[in-house]
Structures are given as structure tokens and as C-alpha cells.
Design an enzyme around this catalytic site. Structure first.
Site, mmCIF file in Angstrom:
data_model
loop_
_atom_site.group_PDB
_atom_site.id
_atom_site.type_symbol
_atom_site.label_atom_id
_atom_site.label_comp_id
_atom_site.label_asym_id
_atom_site.label_seq_id
_atom_site.Cartn_x
_atom_site.Cartn_y
_atom_site.Cartn_z
ATOM 1 C CG HIS A 77 -1.952 1.052 1.260
ATOM 2 N ND1 HIS A 77 -3.140 0.905 1.920
ATOM 3 C CD2 HIS A 77 -1.985 2.297 0.710
ATOM 4 C CE1 HIS A 77 -3.862 2.004 1.787
ATOM 5 N NE2 HIS A 77 -3.180 2.869 1.062
ATOM 6 C CG HIS A 105 -1.055 6.749 -1.641
ATOM 7 N ND1 HIS A 105 -2.289 6.759 -2.247
ATOM 8 C CD2 HIS A 105 -1.235 6.137 -0.446
ATOM 9 C CE1 HIS A 105 -3.185 6.182 -1.444
ATOM 10 N NE2 HIS A 105 -2.564 5.795 -0.341
ATOM 11 C CG PHE A 106 5.646 5.197 -5.217
ATOM 12 C CD1 PHE A 106 5.684 5.426 -3.837
ATOM 13 C CD2 PHE A 106 6.498 4.228 -5.729
ATOM 14 C CE1 PHE A 106 6.545 4.714 -3.004
ATOM 15 C CE2 PHE A 106 7.359 3.513 -4.904
ATOM 16 C CZ PHE A 106 7.386 3.744 -3.535
ATOM 17 N NE ARG A 107 1.052 11.608 -2.733
ATOM 18 C CZ ARG A 107 -0.020 11.236 -2.042
ATOM 19 N NH1 ARG A 107 -1.046 10.652 -2.645
ATOM 20 N NH2 ARG A 107 -0.080 11.440 -0.750
ATOM 21 C CG ASN A 109 -4.904 8.213 -3.984
ATOM 22 O OD1 ASN A 109 -3.972 7.452 -4.242
ATOM 23 N ND2 ASN A 109 -4.938 8.930 -2.878
ATOM 24 C CG HIS A 127 -9.915 4.915 2.661
ATOM 25 N ND1 HIS A 127 -8.671 5.473 2.880
ATOM 26 C CD2 HIS A 127 -10.783 5.618 3.439
ATOM 27 C CE1 HIS A 127 -8.791 6.469 3.739
ATOM 28 N NE2 HIS A 127 -10.057 6.586 4.101
ATOM 29 C CG ASP A 143 -2.078 4.784 3.581
ATOM 30 O OD1 ASP A 143 -1.999 5.110 2.379
ATOM 31 O OD2 ASP A 143 -3.021 5.126 4.312
ATOM 32 C CG HIS A 200 0.522 15.018 1.445
ATOM 33 N ND1 HIS A 200 -0.130 15.174 0.249
ATOM 34 C CD2 HIS A 200 -0.131 14.032 2.108
ATOM 35 C CE1 HIS A 200 -1.145 14.330 0.192
ATOM 36 N NE2 HIS A 200 -1.172 13.616 1.305
#
Ligand code: DOR
Ligand code: ZN
Ligand code: ZN
Length: 426
Positions: A50, A52-54, A84, A170, A293, A297
Site C-alpha cells: 500500500h 502512493h507514489f503520486r 488516487n 478504504h 500507506d 505530502h
């Protein structure tokens, strides 16, 4: 190319052309490169299921190159990326775009989630090679949820009935969040995050999804379980799998005074009582795996006021050291760490050839030194976000070598190869 790791806790381990060919005992391998692992522990490469490598869309926060280098530092050899991004991975076209990006840039192996929106069932049925389908039941970063609970439940039912893949959720109840937002709208302190997204918010969505999975026979996985309530519920449904993140294990609401929005995350950090229940569930086998996760940011974004600061914390670099430190502190056994960070994700998602140090398996290997003690510093962070909520913690137990597909990629906190990873097969 042949390499033999010598004198680890399991004796020697030989791999050739990216595949493990012999495990244990004293291996005599003429012509093989020998690496001395005396006093070291060798484990299967960590699978972080899980992240988020954006990329595409928010490469200022992370991209496949920076994220995968951060992964290597943390002993992670495979990551599963969430949908996402921008555009969201909810069409076949977006899936192929991300596949091309990851294939060209990632230094670790990868798998890609597809997002379920309630309007893309036909595309989901045609999507090849995906990890699973991710459903956001509540609003979160990069993800608006305007639909009613009824719509969400219909979406889950359709997925359970029509796909064989894992449906990863989620679990936060959007209708409750909206109500709570109204109650706290004039407050601006980070603490309200755990009140707005209360334990009931997570529990309510989790319970709805579990009941639907039971009713329609789905393959349900609950992401980032954070509350004792969810753990108690899931203990009654052993066929439903779940994961826990490091930030829900290492932070509580008492940390808002020190870290503010830097620990603002969805679902939020909880009480000590919840944290204790999560640790117990890790030990007793109720939790299928630990995943980070990893949600980077930028610092400037986190420094905004509560309502404007994005939710999410990075974690891919420090999850393994945090868990190894916990072994040194007697909270877990080394075999628990291997179960929770390597075998667990491989089993839940049915990953081919990974998660175990066995003959015929991929030579994704992490070598750890349980005696190295070092302080986590923001200056050392490899992720583009440039900070970590774990800064200041001194951890004992660190990865010292990371091999991906038989290639030494990280050694002694240096990235030593530019090799690329491969997409995982399920
Ligand atoms: O806090 C979160 N941040 N939770 C999520 O589900 C998404 C993530 C992000 O992408 O930043
Ligand atoms: Zn999530
Ligand atoms: Zn996430």
C-alpha cells in the site's frame, strides 16, 4: 550471474540469474560472488502492499524513481501503488500510462491497483494484471466521494459479484464524516481530525463492507485498520483480510501536540487502547500484513492550517526499521516481521514467486543487521517529501542490503545500481 550469501542465520543462500536456487546449510558454489552475512539476518524482500507514489500527476511530492529509491533504503523490494493519482487509475488508458511510467522508472518491483468508481465495472473486468480493486468509501486525498452510502454499497455488491480479484477498501463512512465536519467547522486544531473521523466512522464503513462481502461472497481486504472496534469485528470473519500501518502502531492522539498536521492521516491516529489492540492483533495472527500507506505530502502543505493541510504520512523508508526495533524491544518475533511484511502480502494478493526464501522464488532479498542503532533524521529522507514523522526516534535493527531480482540495489544506505524492477505477476 551467481551470488551466494554466506553464514546468515539460515546458513548460506544461493541465487542465480535472479532466482533462488539453494537455501540453507553450507553451499559450495564455484564461480559465485560471495557475500559475507555473518551476524546478519536474511529475509525475503519486504512487500509494501500500500503506497502512493503520486505519479502520474503529483511528481512534486513523489515519483517512481524517488519513491522506489526510498523503498530500497527501507529494505522494500516490491510496492503496490494506489489509484488516487492524477488521472486516477480508473480507466484502462490510465492503467497503461501508469504501467509505462513505473516500468521505466521504478527500481523495485511493482503492482498497480485499479480504482472502483461504480461506473467502470466493464473496464475493471477487462483490466489485466492488477493487484486488486481499491474502493474509497470515504473522501480522502485526491479522492472526492459524493455518493451516498447506498451507492457505495451497490458498488461493492457489483464488485463482489463480478470480479475474482481482491477488493481493497478504504473504510470510512462519508455520511458520518460530513456530519462531523459540520460540528467542528469552526475549530482549526489538528486534534479534531481524530474526532471528525472517529472510530465509529471507520467501524461503520468496515461493518457494511464485511456484511456485503459475506452476503455476496466477495474477496474483501480492509486497508489500514486503526481501531479496536474493527479488530473485534474482523476477528469474527477470518476470511476477510486486513492490514495495519506503522503510523497507527507508533502514534496516538497525544502526538498531535508535537506533530500537528504532520500526523494528519486518513484514517486518523487513535487512542493508546486502540494501539494496544493493533499490536495484540499483529501477534495473534489476526492482521494479514503490515503496509505503510506511504502518502508523501510536502512540508509546506503540512504547515497549512488544519482544513487546508492534506492528509497522509510517508512511511516506506522506515517501516522495516520500526518493526525490527520492535523485535529488539520484545514486542514481536523476527518470524512475525517476516510473516507480516513478506509472506502476508504475498498470500493475500496471490503474488507469484515472492514473499519467501525458497528454491525457485525470485531473489528479492533483504539483509538486516539487528545491532545497528541509528537516529531517524529528516536529512536522511530519500522520499521527495523530505520529512518523516519518525524523526528523532532511535531505532535498532536496519536493512543493510536490498537485492531486487538478484541485483544488489542498496548497500549500507547507498543506492548502488540503477537497475529497474518488474511488474509483479498474480
Ligand atoms: O491520509 C491519507 N492519505 N489517506 C488516504 O487514504 C490517501 C492518502 C494520500 O493519498 O495522501
Ligand atoms: Zn486509504
Ligand atoms: Zn492509502
Amino acid at each position: 550471474m551467481k551470488t551466494v550469501l554466506k553464514n546468515s542465520q539460515i546458513g548460506d543462500l544461493l541465487f542465480e540469474d535472479g532466482v533462488i536456487t539453494k537455501v540453507g546449510g553450507n553451499i559450495d558454489a564455484p564461480g559465485a560472488e560471495e557475500i559475507d552475512c555473518t551476524g546478519k539476518y536474511i529475509m525475503p524482500g519486504v512487500i509494501d502492499a500500500h503506497v502512493h507514489f503520486r505519479s502520474p500527476g503529483h511528481e512534486e511530492k513523489e515519483d517512481w524513481e524517488s519513491g522506489s529509491r526510498a523503498a530500497l533504503m527501507g529494505g522494500v523490494t516490491t510496492v503496490f501503488d494506489m489509484p488516487n493519482t492524477s488521472p486516477q487509475t480508473i480507466t484502462l488508458e490510465a492503467l497503461e500510462e501508469k504501467r509505462a511510467l513505473a516500468g521505466a522508472k521504478s527500481h523495485v518491483n511493482f503492482g498497480l491497483f485499479f480504482g472502483g468508481t461504480g461506473k467502470n465495472l466493464e473496464e475493471i473486468k477487462r483490466a489485466k494484471g492488477i493487484v486488486g480493486v481499491k474502493v474509497y468509501m470515504g473522501q480522502t486525498t485526491g479522492q472526492t466521494v459524493d455518493e451516498t452510502s447506498e451507492f457505495m454499497d451497490g458498488l461493492l455488491r457489483d464488485l463482489f459479484e463480478n470480479t475474482e480479484r481482491v477488493i481493497a477498501i478504504h473504510a470510512e463512512d462519508e455520511e458520518l464524516i460530513k456530519k462531523h465536519n459540520q460540528i467542528y467547522k469552526d475549530d482549526n486544531s489538528p486534534e479534531i481530525h481524530s474526532l471528525i473521523r472517529s472510530d465509529l466512522v471507520s467501524f461503520s464503513a468496515c461493518r457494511r463492507a464485511v456484511h456485503l462481502a459475506k452476503k455476496y461472497g466477495g474477496n474483501l481486504h480492509v486497508c489500514h485498520v486503526s481501531t479496536k472496534k474493527e479488530i473485534e469485528l474482523l476477528s469474527k470473519y477470518p476470511e476477510v483480510t486486513c492490514e495495519v500501518t506503522p503510523h497507527h502502531l507508533f502514534f496516538t492522539v497525544s502526538d498531535y501536540s508535537r506533530l500537528g498536521n504532520f500526523i494528519k492521516t486518513n484514517p486518523p491516529v487513535r487512542s493508546q487502547n486502540d494501539v494496544d489492540a493493533l499490536w495484540e492483533a499483529l501477534r495473534n495472527g489476526l492482521v494479514s500484513f503490515v503496509a505503510t500507506d506511504h502518502a508523501p505530502h510536502l512540508k509546506v502543505e503540512k504547515e497549512r492550517g488544519y482544513w487546508d493541510a492534506p492528509a497522509g504520512v510517508p512511511g516506506v523508508e522506515f517501516a522495516l526499521p520500526l518493526m525490527l526495533d520492535s523485535v529488539n524491544n520484545g514486542l514481536l518475533g523476527m518470524e512475525d516481521v517476516v510473516r507480516l511484511m513478506c509472506e502476508g502480502p504475498a498470500n493475500v494478493y496471490g503474488v507469484r514467486g515472492k514473499g519467501f526464501l525458497k528454491e525457485g522464488y525470485d531473489a528479492d532479498i533483504t539483509v538486516v543487521d539487528m545491532d545497528i542503532s541509528r537516529e531517524v533524521c529528516n536529512e536522511d529522507v530519500v522520499s521527495k517529501c523530505g520529512w518523516t514523522p519518525y524523526a528523532g526516534m532511535t531505532l535498532r535493527g536496519w536493512p543493510v542490503m536490498t537485492f531486487v531480482g538478484g541485483v544488489l540495489m542498496m548497500e549500507g544506505r547507498e543506492i548502488v545500481s540503477g537497475n529497474k524492477g518488474k511488474e509483479v505477476v498474480f
